[in-house]
Design a protein around this motif. Sequence first.
Motif, mmCIF file in Angstrom:
data_model
loop_
_atom_site.group_PDB
_atom_site.id
_atom_site.type_symbol
_atom_site.label_atom_id
_atom_site.label_comp_id
_atom_site.label_asym_id
_atom_site.label_seq_id
_atom_site.Cartn_x
_atom_site.Cartn_y
_atom_site.Cartn_z
ATOM 1 N N THR A 1 -69.852 9.499 -26.514
ATOM 2 C CA THR A 1 -70.910 10.514 -26.521
ATOM 3 C C THR A 1 -71.792 10.294 -25.293
ATOM 4 N N LEU A 2 -72.586 11.303 -24.995
ATOM 5 C CA LEU A 2 -73.494 11.194 -23.864
ATOM 6 C C LEU A 2 -74.505 10.064 -24.120
ATOM 7 N N GLY A 3 -74.866 9.893 -25.407
ATOM 8 C CA GLY A 3 -75.786 8.819 -25.800
ATOM 9 C C GLY A 3 -75.211 7.442 -25.474
ATOM 10 N N ALA B 1 -67.401 11.647 -21.355
ATOM 11 C CA ALA B 1 -68.675 11.490 -22.084
ATOM 12 C C ALA B 1 -69.285 12.874 -22.221
ATOM 13 N N ASN B 2 -69.503 13.299 -23.455
ATOM 14 C CA ASN B 2 -70.051 14.653 -23.620
ATOM 15 C C ASN B 2 -71.067 14.680 -24.755
ATOM 16 N N ARG B 3 -72.013 15.620 -24.638
ATOM 17 C CA ARG B 3 -73.036 15.804 -25.679
ATOM 18 C C ARG B 3 -72.356 16.065 -27.023
ATOM 19 N N GLU C 1 -66.890 16.036 -30.257
ATOM 20 C CA GLU C 1 -65.593 16.638 -30.578
ATOM 21 C C GLU C 1 -64.929 17.213 -29.316
ATOM 22 N N ARG C 2 -65.754 17.825 -28.452
ATOM 23 C CA ARG C 2 -65.194 18.415 -27.228
ATOM 24 C C ARG C 2 -64.730 17.309 -26.279
ATOM 25 N N ALA C 3 -65.478 16.183 -26.275
ATOM 26 C CA ALA C 3 -65.081 15.051 -25.437
ATOM 27 C C ALA C 3 -63.721 14.539 -25.909
ATOM 28 N N VAL D 1 -72.917 19.991 -9.956
ATOM 29 C CA VAL D 1 -74.050 20.904 -9.740
ATOM 30 C C VAL D 1 -74.310 21.000 -8.236
ATOM 31 N N TYR D 2 -74.464 22.224 -7.733
ATOM 32 C CA TYR D 2 -74.668 22.356 -6.284
ATOM 33 C C TYR D 2 -75.931 23.125 -5.907
ATOM 34 N N THR D 3 -76.710 23.513 -6.937
ATOM 35 C CA THR D 3 -78.043 24.039 -6.635
ATOM 36 C C THR D 3 -79.030 23.191 -7.437
ATOM 37 N N LYS E 1 -65.136 30.916 -18.042
ATOM 38 C CA LYS E 1 -63.894 30.363 -17.496
ATOM 39 C C LYS E 1 -62.783 30.201 -18.528
ATOM 40 N N GLU E 2 -63.172 29.900 -19.763
ATOM 41 C CA GLU E 2 -62.132 29.692 -20.775
ATOM 42 C C GLU E 2 -61.626 31.027 -21.329
ATOM 43 N N ASP E 3 -62.552 31.981 -21.513
ATOM 44 C CA ASP E 3 -62.127 33.319 -21.950
ATOM 45 C C ASP E 3 -61.257 33.970 -20.886
ATOM 46 N N ASN F 1 -70.464 13.999 -12.767
ATOM 47 C CA ASN F 1 -71.177 14.881 -13.695
ATOM 48 C C ASN F 1 -70.611 16.287 -13.594
ATOM 49 N N SER F 2 -70.251 16.845 -14.766
ATOM 50 C CA SER F 2 -69.797 18.247 -14.768
ATOM 51 C C SER F 2 -70.597 19.055 -15.782
ATOM 52 N N THR F 3 -71.733 18.498 -16.241
ATOM 53 C CA THR F 3 -72.617 19.312 -17.086
ATOM 54 C C THR F 3 -73.548 20.083 -16.151
ATOM 55 N N SER F 4 -74.295 21.009 -16.729
ATOM 56 C CA SER F 4 -75.218 21.776 -15.891
ATOM 57 C C SER F 4 -76.581 21.087 -15.786
ATOM 58 N N LEU F 5 -76.692 19.851 -16.311
ATOM 59 C CA LEU F 5 -77.978 19.134 -16.225
ATOM 60 C C LEU F 5 -78.348 18.903 -14.760
ATOM 61 N N GLY F 6 -79.574 19.284 -14.407
ATOM 62 C CA GLY F 6 -80.034 19.097 -13.021
ATOM 63 C C GLY F 6 -79.898 20.357 -12.186
ATOM 64 N N MET F 7 -79.295 21.396 -12.780
ATOM 65 C CA MET F 7 -79.080 22.633 -12.035
ATOM 66 C C MET F 7 -80.374 23.443 -11.975
ATOM 67 N N TYR F 8 -80.589 24.091 -10.832
ATOM 68 C CA TYR F 8 -81.746 24.948 -10.652
ATOM 69 C C TYR F 8 -81.849 25.940 -11.817
ATOM 70 N N ALA G 1 -67.515 18.387 -20.832
ATOM 71 C CA ALA G 1 -66.148 18.741 -21.238
ATOM 72 C C ALA G 1 -65.955 20.249 -21.194
ATOM 73 N N GLY G 2 -66.738 20.918 -20.351
ATOM 74 C CA GLY G 2 -66.587 22.370 -20.192
ATOM 75 C C GLY G 2 -65.540 22.674 -19.138
ATOM 76 N N GLY G 3 -65.637 23.866 -18.547
ATOM 77 C CA GLY G 3 -64.645 24.311 -17.566
ATOM 78 C C GLY G 3 -64.515 23.343 -16.401
ATOM 79 N N ALA G 4 -65.635 22.963 -15.811
ATOM 80 C CA ALA G 4 -65.592 22.068 -14.651
ATOM 81 C C ALA G 4 -65.092 20.690 -15.070
ATOM 82 N N GLY G 5 -65.541 20.214 -16.222
ATOM 83 C CA GLY G 5 -65.125 18.898 -16.725
ATOM 84 C C GLY G 5 -63.620 18.840 -16.903
ATOM 85 N N LYS G 6 -63.049 19.906 -17.453
ATOM 86 C CA LYS G 6 -61.596 19.932 -17.678
ATOM 87 C C LYS G 6 -60.850 19.854 -16.347
HETATM 88 P P1 NAP Z 1 -69.510 24.989 -19.230
HETATM 89 O O1 NAP Z 1 -68.066 25.263 -19.401
HETATM 90 O O2 NAP Z 1 -70.488 25.861 -19.898
HETATM 91 O O3 NAP Z 1 -69.763 23.464 -19.715
HETATM 92 C C1 NAP Z 1 -71.040 22.946 -19.720
HETATM 93 C C2 NAP Z 1 -70.985 21.440 -20.044
HETATM 94 O O4 NAP Z 1 -72.313 20.962 -19.884
HETATM 95 C C3 NAP Z 1 -70.560 21.107 -21.462
HETATM 96 O O5 NAP Z 1 -69.897 19.888 -21.464
HETATM 97 C C4 NAP Z 1 -71.905 20.994 -22.184
HETATM 98 O O6 NAP Z 1 -71.889 20.116 -23.290
HETATM 99 C C5 NAP Z 1 -72.755 20.361 -21.097
HETATM 100 N N1 NAP Z 1 -74.163 20.632 -21.269
HETATM 101 C C6 NAP Z 1 -74.787 21.828 -21.093
HETATM 102 N N2 NAP Z 1 -76.110 21.690 -21.300
HETATM 103 C C7 NAP Z 1 -76.308 20.388 -21.620
HETATM 104 C C8 NAP Z 1 -77.462 19.633 -21.937
HETATM 105 N N3 NAP Z 1 -78.664 20.196 -21.994
HETATM 106 N N4 NAP Z 1 -77.309 18.322 -22.200
HETATM 107 C C9 NAP Z 1 -76.089 17.748 -22.143
HETATM 108 N N5 NAP Z 1 -74.963 18.406 -21.831
HETATM 109 C C10 NAP Z 1 -75.071 19.724 -21.575
HETATM 110 O O7 NAP Z 1 -69.913 24.978 -17.690
HETATM 111 P P2 NAP Z 1 -68.991 24.628 -16.417
HETATM 112 O O8 NAP Z 1 -68.341 25.850 -15.909
HETATM 113 O O9 NAP Z 1 -68.155 23.459 -16.736
HETATM 114 O O10 NAP Z 1 -70.112 24.247 -15.332
HETATM 115 C C11 NAP Z 1 -70.892 23.066 -15.467
HETATM 116 C C12 NAP Z 1 -71.670 22.785 -14.178
HETATM 117 O O11 NAP Z 1 -70.781 22.587 -13.097
HETATM 118 C C13 NAP Z 1 -72.575 23.925 -13.761
HETATM 119 O O12 NAP Z 1 -73.771 23.413 -13.258
HETATM 120 C C14 NAP Z 1 -71.798 24.605 -12.641
HETATM 121 O O13 NAP Z 1 -72.646 25.262 -11.706
HETATM 122 C C15 NAP Z 1 -71.129 23.416 -12.009
HETATM 123 N N6 NAP Z 1 -69.922 23.821 -11.287
HETATM 124 C C16 NAP Z 1 -69.896 23.585 -9.949
HETATM 125 C C17 NAP Z 1 -68.788 23.937 -9.219
HETATM 126 C C18 NAP Z 1 -68.774 23.658 -7.748
HETATM 127 O O14 NAP Z 1 -67.957 24.260 -7.050
HETATM 128 N N7 NAP Z 1 -69.603 22.755 -7.260
HETATM 129 C C19 NAP Z 1 -67.695 24.525 -9.842
HETATM 130 C C20 NAP Z 1 -67.747 24.726 -11.214
HETATM 131 C C21 NAP Z 1 -68.871 24.379 -11.928
HETATM 132 P P3 NAP Z 1 -71.470 20.623 -24.760
HETATM 133 O O15 NAP Z 1 -69.991 20.598 -24.817
HETATM 134 O O16 NAP Z 1 -72.116 19.638 -25.652
HETATM 135 O O17 NAP Z 1 -72.047 22.021 -24.911
#
Ligand code: NAP
Length: 522
Positions: A419-421, A399-401, A404-406, A466-468, A304-306, A436-443, A378-383
């Motif tokens: 921090t996530l801690g 709150a992010n792992r 710096e990104r947080a 997370v939706y799966t 998403k960022e690229d 929650n916008s991390t992928s924790l809990g995703m299938y 703080a990834g794409g969804a978090g932003k």
């Molecule tokens: P991303 O840009 O790769 O960001 C991932 C985020 O998750 C980062 O903040 C990362 O932390 C954190 N993270 C990843 N693994 C972790 C772990 N083991 N422990 C703690 N934090 C962890 O991904 P994204 O595009 O934002 O997507 C994130 C989730 O949102 C995915 O599950 C995606 O399927 C879901 N999503 C859902 C929808 C929807 O329509 N429902 C739309 C978009 C995204 P660091 O910065 O420390 O790496």
Amino acid sequence: MERDLDVLSGNTTLLCAPLVAQTVDEILLQMNQAKVHGADLVEIRLDTLSNFKPHEDLKVLLQQRTLPAIVTYRPRWQGGQYEGDERHRLDALFMAMELGADYIDVELQVAHDFMSSITGKKPSKFKVIVSSHDYQNTPSVEDLGDLVARIQDTGADIVKIATTATNIADVARIFHVLVNCQVPIIGLVMGEKGAVSRFLSPKFGGYLTYATLEAANESEPGKPTLQNMLGIYYFRQIGRDTKIYGLIGNPVGHSKSPVLYNATFKSLGFNAIFVHLLVDNIREFFDVYSSPDFAGFSVTIPHKEDALRLCDEVDPVAKSIGAVNTIVRRPSDGKLIGYNTDYFGAISAIEHEMRGSFSLKGAAESPLSGRLFIVIGAGGAGKAIAYGAKEKGARIIIANRTYERAKELANLVGGEAITLGDLGSFQPEEETILANSTSLGMYPDIDGTPISKEALRRYAVVFDAVYTPKVTQLLHEAEEVGAVVVSGVEMWVRQAFGQIELFTGSPKAPEEVMRKIIQERI
Ligand code: NAP
């Protein structure tokens, strides 16, 4: 009905089910299943039969066949199972022709010999497919061109080239060869990154494409099974004018987007197909797939960022968020325009669920206004979520792992970072929203969750991007402690409304239809 659609779409590509079994009875059984599931023809793989008795078995197989059949007797040196004498192998293929097979598939290396052995004896409707397999790579366009010429030179009725994709860019070379070939051709790219070659075969004029009999279903929409081809991708309606849309990501196999988007396109009468695009390098992808046929894209992890950086123009909201989840190729000049529909999806889903449960000053006021809103990740969804919540007047904590990104995101939206801690011991004020916008809990790691159940008790509203699965561990526990919960599925469907509008140019997505598709099929 389906046939009428074939004529309308100009789709003459046949759907072939390869039959792999140890006994003649099993093959006949599979053939009936292939017919029921809509195959046009089957490929009988003689090399998988144990104790194969050429005359006896071929007679039964061909006399009792319920669909036209390609007979193949693949040797080990071309990826098959036959290890015996070459003469016997070619004799069996010759016998299959005499016993009424519709097609024989014979390897390029022995094709000249085989073709001379059938000279003057070939039944009028019988066709020879001359094939070449590469289990490592996909050669250059020039080498593929030479290969086609060598196969044509044997007198083949149909050219078949099967290669392997190490990268989705490889598939473009096979599309190029399909489009430019002057004789009937089957082009197939093996491997997960090549699966798209099967779905798009009618678009590029392939003679046939292969789909397995496997009872794979909508939980694996990327698998080229007969049921998926016909039920998810509406194979018969794909033609030369069909526009291609797709989900760019890695991984993408779990995504149900093809189920929703293809059915939505169909309901709108929009001539398009939506496929998974398993992409390693998004820049390279766009360098190779630059034609207007590739008209629009959903973008997911990790691109998403690229995606934002490589778009020619970016919508101001997506620019502020710093991530693009939708790309449309502008028809007038081919430029790539980036958008973000995630933020609207997430925020409107949360607002919708909160209305009614919380006291608001006026109907126009957002339930997020003035409230504390914690974004985990703080990834794409978090932003997107942080940007949207800020726009609605919430106070933000990220709150992010990776702290710096947080911090970076917090600075962008004028919030704070932890921090996530730290989240576990954080004491929020009343009516705080947790997203929650991390992928924790995703299938498939469905036991994951970013916060303990104990700490969850302090939150009034819990959202999970997370939706799966639909109900993640986080949502399950939030429900147990009495929070208002909002599912990522709701975000997904709402962001999809936005994408469908951008893809089709229609002012309003068919929301009811889309919700019905999700309810019935996803
Ligand atoms: P991303 O840009 O790769 O960001 C991932 C985020 O998750 C980062 O903040 C990362 O932390 C954190 N993270 C990843 N693994 C972790 C772990 N083991 N422990 C703690 N934090 C962890 O991904 P994204 O595009 O934002 O997507 C994130 C989730 O949102 C995915 O599950 C995606 O399927 C879901 N999503 C859902 C929808 C929807 O329509 N429902 C739309 C978009 C995204 P660091 O910065 O420390 O790496």
